[in-house]
Structures are given as structure tokens and as C-alpha cells.
Design a protein around this motif. Structure first.
Motif, PDB file in Angstrom:
ATOM      1  N   ILE A  51       0.915  -1.009   0.061  1.00 50.67           N
ATOM      2  CA  ILE A  51       0.347   0.490  -0.469  1.00 50.67           C
ATOM      3  C   ILE A  51       0.714   1.201   0.208  1.00 50.67           C
ATOM      4  N   GLU A  52       0.980   1.780  -1.160  1.00 49.28           N
ATOM      5  CA  GLU A  52       2.073   3.488  -1.015  1.00 49.28           C
ATOM      6  C   GLU A  52       1.159   4.178  -1.387  1.00 49.28           C
ATOM      7  N   PHE A  53       2.104   5.074  -0.723  1.00 50.16           N
ATOM      8  CA  PHE A  53       1.228   6.832   0.015  1.00 50.16           C
ATOM      9  C   PHE A  53       2.393   7.425  -0.934  1.00 50.16           C
TER      10      PHE A  53
ATOM     11  N   HIS B 220      -1.214  10.443  -3.825  1.00 49.28           N
ATOM     12  CA  HIS B 220      -2.002   9.500  -3.850  1.00 49.28           C
ATOM     13  C   HIS B 220      -2.045   8.690  -2.994  1.00 49.28           C
ATOM     14  N   ILE B 221      -2.868   7.649  -2.986  1.00 45.26           N
ATOM     15  CA  ILE B 221      -2.603   6.190  -2.194  1.00 45.26           C
ATOM     16  C   ILE B 221      -3.105   5.049  -3.452  1.00 45.26           C
TER      17      ILE B 221
ATOM     18  N   SER C 290       0.227   0.134  -9.592  1.00 45.50           N
ATOM     19  CA  SER C 290      -0.737  -0.516  -8.697  1.00 45.50           C
ATOM     20  C   SER C 290      -2.081  -1.040  -9.614  1.00 45.50           C
TER      21      SER C 290
ATOM     22  N   SER D 178      -5.259   2.953  -7.089  1.00 46.22           N
ATOM     23  CA  SER D 178      -4.691   4.499  -7.043  1.00 46.22           C
ATOM     24  C   SER D 178      -6.328   5.381  -6.887  1.00 46.22           C
TER      25      SER D 178
ATOM     26  N   ALA E 216      -5.443  11.457  -2.327  1.00 41.47           N
ATOM     27  CA  ALA E 216      -5.576  11.549  -1.081  1.00 41.47           C
ATOM     28  C   ALA E 216      -6.520  11.777  -0.782  1.00 41.47           C
TER      29      ALA E 216
ATOM     30  N   LEU F 225      -0.462  14.425   1.223  1.00 40.89           N
ATOM     31  CA  LEU F 225       0.357  13.134   1.669  1.00 40.89           C
ATOM     32  C   LEU F 225       1.759  14.694   2.801  1.00 40.89           C
TER      33      LEU F 225
ATOM     34  N   LEU G 209      -4.417   4.858   8.459  1.00 38.76           N
ATOM     35  CA  LEU G 209      -4.535   4.526   7.515  1.00 38.76           C
ATOM     36  C   LEU G 209      -5.247   3.143   7.876  1.00 38.76           C
TER      37      LEU G 209
ATOM     38  N   VAL H 107      -8.816  -0.062   1.984  1.00 34.49           N
ATOM     39  CA  VAL H 107      -8.137   1.234   2.353  1.00 34.49           C
ATOM     40  C   VAL H 107      -8.257   2.240   2.393  1.00 34.49           C
TER      41      VAL H 107
ATOM     42  N   LEU I 211      -8.273   6.484   4.215  1.00 31.49           N
ATOM     43  CA  LEU I 211      -7.547   7.725   4.918  1.00 31.49           C
ATOM     44  C   LEU I 211      -8.709   8.717   5.606  1.00 31.49           C
TER      45      LEU I 211
END
Length: 573
Positions: free
Chosen positions: A75-77, A92-93, A102, A105, A108, A123, A131, A144, A146
Motif C-alpha cells: 500500500i503506497e503513500f 495518491h494512495i 498499482s 489508486s 489522497a 500527504l 490509514l 484501504v 484514509l
């Protein structure tokens, strides 16, 4: 950069072999050093190993490889838009499964529960964000979500939601961790807290117990402070300058006031004269307060600066080589006018008053160290007050004897002071001993006999009477036997003890106070055969031995040579 939980977790059910439901809650913050420059973000991952040595350190969050990424959920921030990876933007997430691309995505942000409206979040703003990553075993769904930490509960609508059977991805045991690339832009990534739950929701995180983010860059200054600080500084400088001017003007007025108060230091206002200058009576014009002004000139004023520092002063003024010290005016004058008056009809001090003065001066000497009766002033209630310092306070100890000044009145100076020129507390004790004899006997250090030629030393006279068991006969006859004989004899013996020619045999002022207060007994004092050393003692004090009328006392000396301790003799012989 990696932060990995050291123990692998069992995600699969032992009976079915499927990955079980789990929930992860993470509180993080990304702080960008340069707001206008974006750098790579950070990632949460579940993978089969803690070893990422074959990953690219400057790309793909330091864990992904461009090819062959097996058994990895990420899971990328992301705070950097990489067109090669088909990133949607630089904020983006993303959800990655075994790939650098991804699966899903989204910008955020979060959805409000009340309105359903989407709220953007940045972010790398330094904001603390939370998260949630939730996997549902039955639906094989990954959600996911946020939100800022100030949102009390997890939003109902997730930011990302994808169907993926993690049983085809994760191994039997897997590691949980966080990773970021080795940043060139010096972005800072913080994991403030996280929790994990298997087959249950991740435990709630107590926000109040989280660590505070460290400060990055200079502290922001308040605009109000920027405005007020220069004004306050200027005001402070103005106040200091004004205070200095006022003090200078006050000092000038004070100097003029002293001149007018003493009528120009006329001789008719002269009330005393000593080794350090002349003393004048004066009256302040405004307050009409009576004062005494000590006027000191040339070298006396320079030495006097050391003298007056701890005296009880009303004020002082210095101009060139002249120093003026201002005291309370003592209406009763000095002690010697009462104990040395030859007119039997003029008032004298009672024994109670004398003993009060003795104890008062002893108390002062314990702190100040001072000397003879002419420097003892009497206030309105006949309390004794010291007018000057003692020699031990006035001159530095350990200085060159050739440059040490000798001041004082003959008869009060200790023999070692006349010999070496060095003052010490014990030279003042000697002076105090002579003061005790003088006050008790009503006699000066030298006693006039029938003719002007014949004189005798007061200490000799007291010693002779003591040796003849007639010590009480030395008490001032003007008291007409109206005194405490025990106290009088005690004072005389203390005086003789203080007059010992050897400084080390004299008591200190603290012991003298204890003798006077009856706290400790006086050492047993027995008059012995006097040695010839007394001649040297009196010569050092400045007297002419040829006029002494008691030659039998010059044959030997021992003021008190046998201090065997023990009982205190209160009787007078």
C-alpha cells in the motif's frame, strides 16, 4: 529505508490454508523539506522476507523490483508522479500486488460520513494521518481507508476497495513493515503508531500517547513578536539611559545637599576626627533628618572605599579625591565621653548599660571586627554601634608587610601588628580586650598618677589587683558599687584573655560571645609570675616604659599562661 516487525505472522488458516481476515491501523506523517519539490513517499507492505538487498534503493519505495515481485502486498503513500509507473498524480494512495504498477489508486483524501463529500488531503504536508488496511476472507476484498487523526472514527466509505484473494499472494508466514527510498530531497517519513488484528479489527490507537513530531527548520516567529521586540528593546534602552541620567543628577544633588547640610563643613559642626577623616554633624534640608558625614580626602578616600562597603550607611558621594559617607547621627555621641569624663557630677553609664554595649559590640565584631571606645557610637537608647571597620576587615590579609598600612590608636594595637604590620581577626580581639578593660574600669590604656610623669598601663594595673585578689577594686568607682560583681569580673578576665601577647592564645570572637552569654565556661585563669615579655608588648604598643609606676610587674610576663580548662572562677579577689 526499512522498519520491519521482527517476528513473522501466520496469515493462513491451518485447516483451510486460506489467508484469514486481518486489519491494520497506521498513523503516519510525511514532512517535505521543500514544499515546492516532491520526493518519493513511503509504503506499507506484507512480504515473505526481511531481505530487500536486491531491490532498487532509489526507486519503487526500496522494496519493489521492476520485474519478478512475488508474494508481496504493498500500500503506497506516493508523493511523486512517476509516468513510467503510470501514477495518477503526485499525491495518491495506491494498492500494488506483486507489481510496480498499482492495482488501484486514488487521490489522497477521505469521504465524510455525514455528507458523503470527498475531502482532499496532502500527504507531505506534515499532517498526522491515519490509514486502515482491512482484508475480508469470505469476500476476498481489500479495503484501504484514509483520514486525518482528528476524525474520531474510521470513515464508512473506503478510499480504495479491490477484490483479490490474498491466498494466492501471501506465503504461510509473512512479515509486516514499512519502507521508503533513500531520499535525495531530504523528505522525512514518520510512523507514529500502528496496530494489527487477525480475525478482528485492529485495536484502537490512543492518539494522546503518540510521540510528537520533531521540529524541522527554523521556528516560525510570531508577527506580533517581530513588531513588539524592536519596540521593547528601544524602550528598555531608553529606560536605562534615563535611569543613568537620573542617578547622575541625584548624585550631584546629593553632593550639594551634603555641603549645605553641614554648612560647608564648618568647624562648628565638627563632631569627631579619626584616622580616616573628619566627621561633621548635618541636617538634610528637605527631610530635616540629622546625619553624620564623614569626609575623607586623598589616599584616605581610596582606602575608605573598602571600609564603607559593609558599613551601615544612609548614602555616599565621591568626587575626585574626596569621599563623603553619610550615617545616622548618633545623638549621644561616642562612648568615651561617658566613661572618661573627669567631672563626677556629669552623667555616666550604669553597669547594665555598659554590659549592654559590650555585648552589642562583641556581636558586631563577630561580623565586623572593630576597635576602641571612641569608635563606638551611642544611639538614642544608648545602644552601641560600630563606627568603622576593624583592622582585620580593613586591610587585605597576606599582603607584603612593607606595603601594609598601620592605623589605629596607640594602646589598642596588638604587639604583632606593630611588629609585622599584618592585621588579622586576632589583632581585633586584642583591641576588644583593651576595650573591655576600658569600659569596665572607666580608665584609658594609660592611667595618670599623682604627677603627669608617672603613668601606668591599664593592663598592668588590672593584673596587679588581680594578683592581689582585689580585682573588683578596678571597676569604675563612678558606679558606686552599683553593679553585678560577677559580670564585671567575668568581663575583666575575658579582657585579659583577649590581651594575650600571643595571637594563637587569644579566643576568637565567637568564643568571646559564648563566654559573655554564659554558654561555655571561661577557662580557669590563674595569675602567674609575669615575664619580661610584657616590656616588649607595651613597647610595641607605643608606650614609654620609663614612666611606668609598677616596675615589679615588668620582671616577668604571662597575662594568662596556665589554661587548664575546667571550672570557671566567678569570685573576685
Amino acid at each position: 529505508m526499512h522498519a520491519i516487525y521482527p517476528t513473522p505472522l501466520h496469515f493462513r488458516d491451518s485447516s483451510s490454508g486460506k489467508v484469514q481476515s486481518f486489519s491494520v491501523s497506521i498513523i503516519f506523517s510525511i514532512v517535505g523539506t521543500y514544499p515546492d519539490v516532491n520526493a518519493n513517499g513511503m509504503a506499507f507492505f506484507i512480504g515473505p522476507s526481511k531481505n530487500f538487498s536486491d531491490a532498487l534503493p532509489m526507486q519503487f519505495f526500496g522494496i519493489l523490483k521492476q520485474k519478478s515481485n512475488d508474494n508481496l502486498l504493498v500500500i503506497e503513500f506516493d508523493t511523486f508522479q512517476n509516468p513510467e509507473m503510470q501514477d495518477i498524480n503526485d499525491n495518491h494512495i495506491g494498492m500494488d500486488i506483486n507489481s510496480t504498477f498499482s492495482l488501484q489508486s486514488h487521490m489522497a483524501g477521505f469521504y465524510e460520513d455525514s455528507s458523503g463529500a470527498f475531502k482532499n488531503l496532502t500527504l507531505n504536508s506534515g499532517m498526522e494521518l491515519q490509514l486502515w488496511v482491512d482484508y475480508e476472507e469470505e469476500e476476498t476484498r481489500i479495503n484501504v481507508t484514509l483520514a486525518p487523526v482528528y476524525v474520531a472514527t474510521k470513515p464508512l466509505k473506503p478510499l480504495l476497495s479491490a477484490t483479490c484473494d490474498l491466498s494466492t499472494v501471501l506465503t504461510e508466514t509473512a512479515y509486516i513493515g514499512f519502507s521508503s527510498t533513500a531520499e535525495l530531497m531530504n523528505a522525512r517519513h514518520y510512523i507514529l503508531g500502528w496496530s494489527f488484528g487477525l480475525n478482528r479489527q485492529a485495536p484502537s490507537i490512543d492518539i494522546s500517547k503518540l510521540p510528537k513530531l520533531p521540529r524541522v527548520g527554523p521556528k516560525a516567529q510570531s508577527k506580533l513578536l517581530v513588531i513588539i521586540l524592536p519596540i521593547a528593546t528601544a524602550a528598555l534602552i531608553l529606560c536605562i539611559v534615563s535611569l543613568v541620567i537620573l542617578m547622575v543628577r541625584r548624585w550631584q544633588r546629593f553632593r550639594e545637599d551634603l555641603f549645605y547640610a553641614t554648612q560647608g563643613f564648618k568647624n562648628k559642626n565638627l563632631v569627631g576626627e579619626g584616622g580616616f577623616g573628619k566627621v561633621y554633624k548635618g541636617v538634610l534640608q528637605l527631610s530635616k533628618k540629622e546625619i553624620a558625614v564623614k569626609r575623607m580626602i586623598s589616599h584616605e578616600s581610596r582606602q575608605g572605599m573598602k571600609e564603607f562597603i559593609t558599613e551601615v550607611l544612609l548614602g555616599y558621594c565621591r568626587r575626585k579625591d574626596e569621599l563623603l559617607l553619610v550615617y545616622d547621627y548618633m545623638s549621644n555621641g561616642s562612648l568615651d565621653k561617658y566613661i572618661h569624663c573627669e567631672d563626677q557630677y556629669k552623667p555616666t553609664l550604669s553597669w547594665a548599660q555598659r554590659f549592654q554595649v559590650i555585648r552589642g559590640i562583641a556581636t558586631g565584631l563577630l561580623y565586623l571586627h572593630e576597635k576602641q571606645a571612641s569608635n563606638v557610637l551611642l544611639d538614642n537608647e544608648m545602644n552601641g554601634r560600630l563606627g568603622d571597620f576593624g583592622l582585620a576587615k580593613l586591610y587585605d590579609h597576606g599582603t607584603d608587610p612593607q606595603t601594609t598600612h598601620m592605623v589605629g590608636t596607640m594602646g589598642y594595637l596588638a604587639p604583632e601588628l606593630a611588629r609585622t604590620g599584618k592585621a588579622s581577626p586576632y589583632t581585633d580581639v586584642y583591641t576588644f580586650g583593651m576595650f573591655l578593660l576600658e569600659v569596665t574600669c572607666g580608665q584609658k590604656p594609660t592611667i595618670k598618677q599623682d604627677t603627669e610623669v608617672n603613668q601606668v598601663f591599664l593592663v598592668d594595673w588590672v593584673l596587679e589587683h588581680w594578683n592581689n585578689q582585689l580585682l573588683s577594686k578596678t571597676v569604675d568607682t563612678r558606679l558606686h558599687d552599683d553593679y553585678n560583681i560577677g559580670e564585671a569580673c567575668l568581663v575583666l578576665k575575658i579582657g585579659l584573655l583577649c590581651l594575650h601577647p600571643f595571637p594563637s592564645s587569644r579566643p576568637c570572637m565567637r568564643e568571646v560571645m559564648q563566654y559573655l552569654n554564659g554558654e561555655i565556661p571561661l577557662p580557669e585563669l590563674r595569675p602567674t609570675q609575669l615575664s619580661t615579655d610584657i616590656q616588649g608588648l607595651m613597647q610595641d604598643s607605643g608606650f614609654n616604659l620609663s614612666v611606668t609606676s609598677y616596675p615589679q610587674l615588668m620582671s616577668s610576663f604571662s597575662t594568662m599562661s596556665d589554661f587548664s580548662g575546667g571550672r570557671c572562677y566567678w569570685q573576685c579577689w
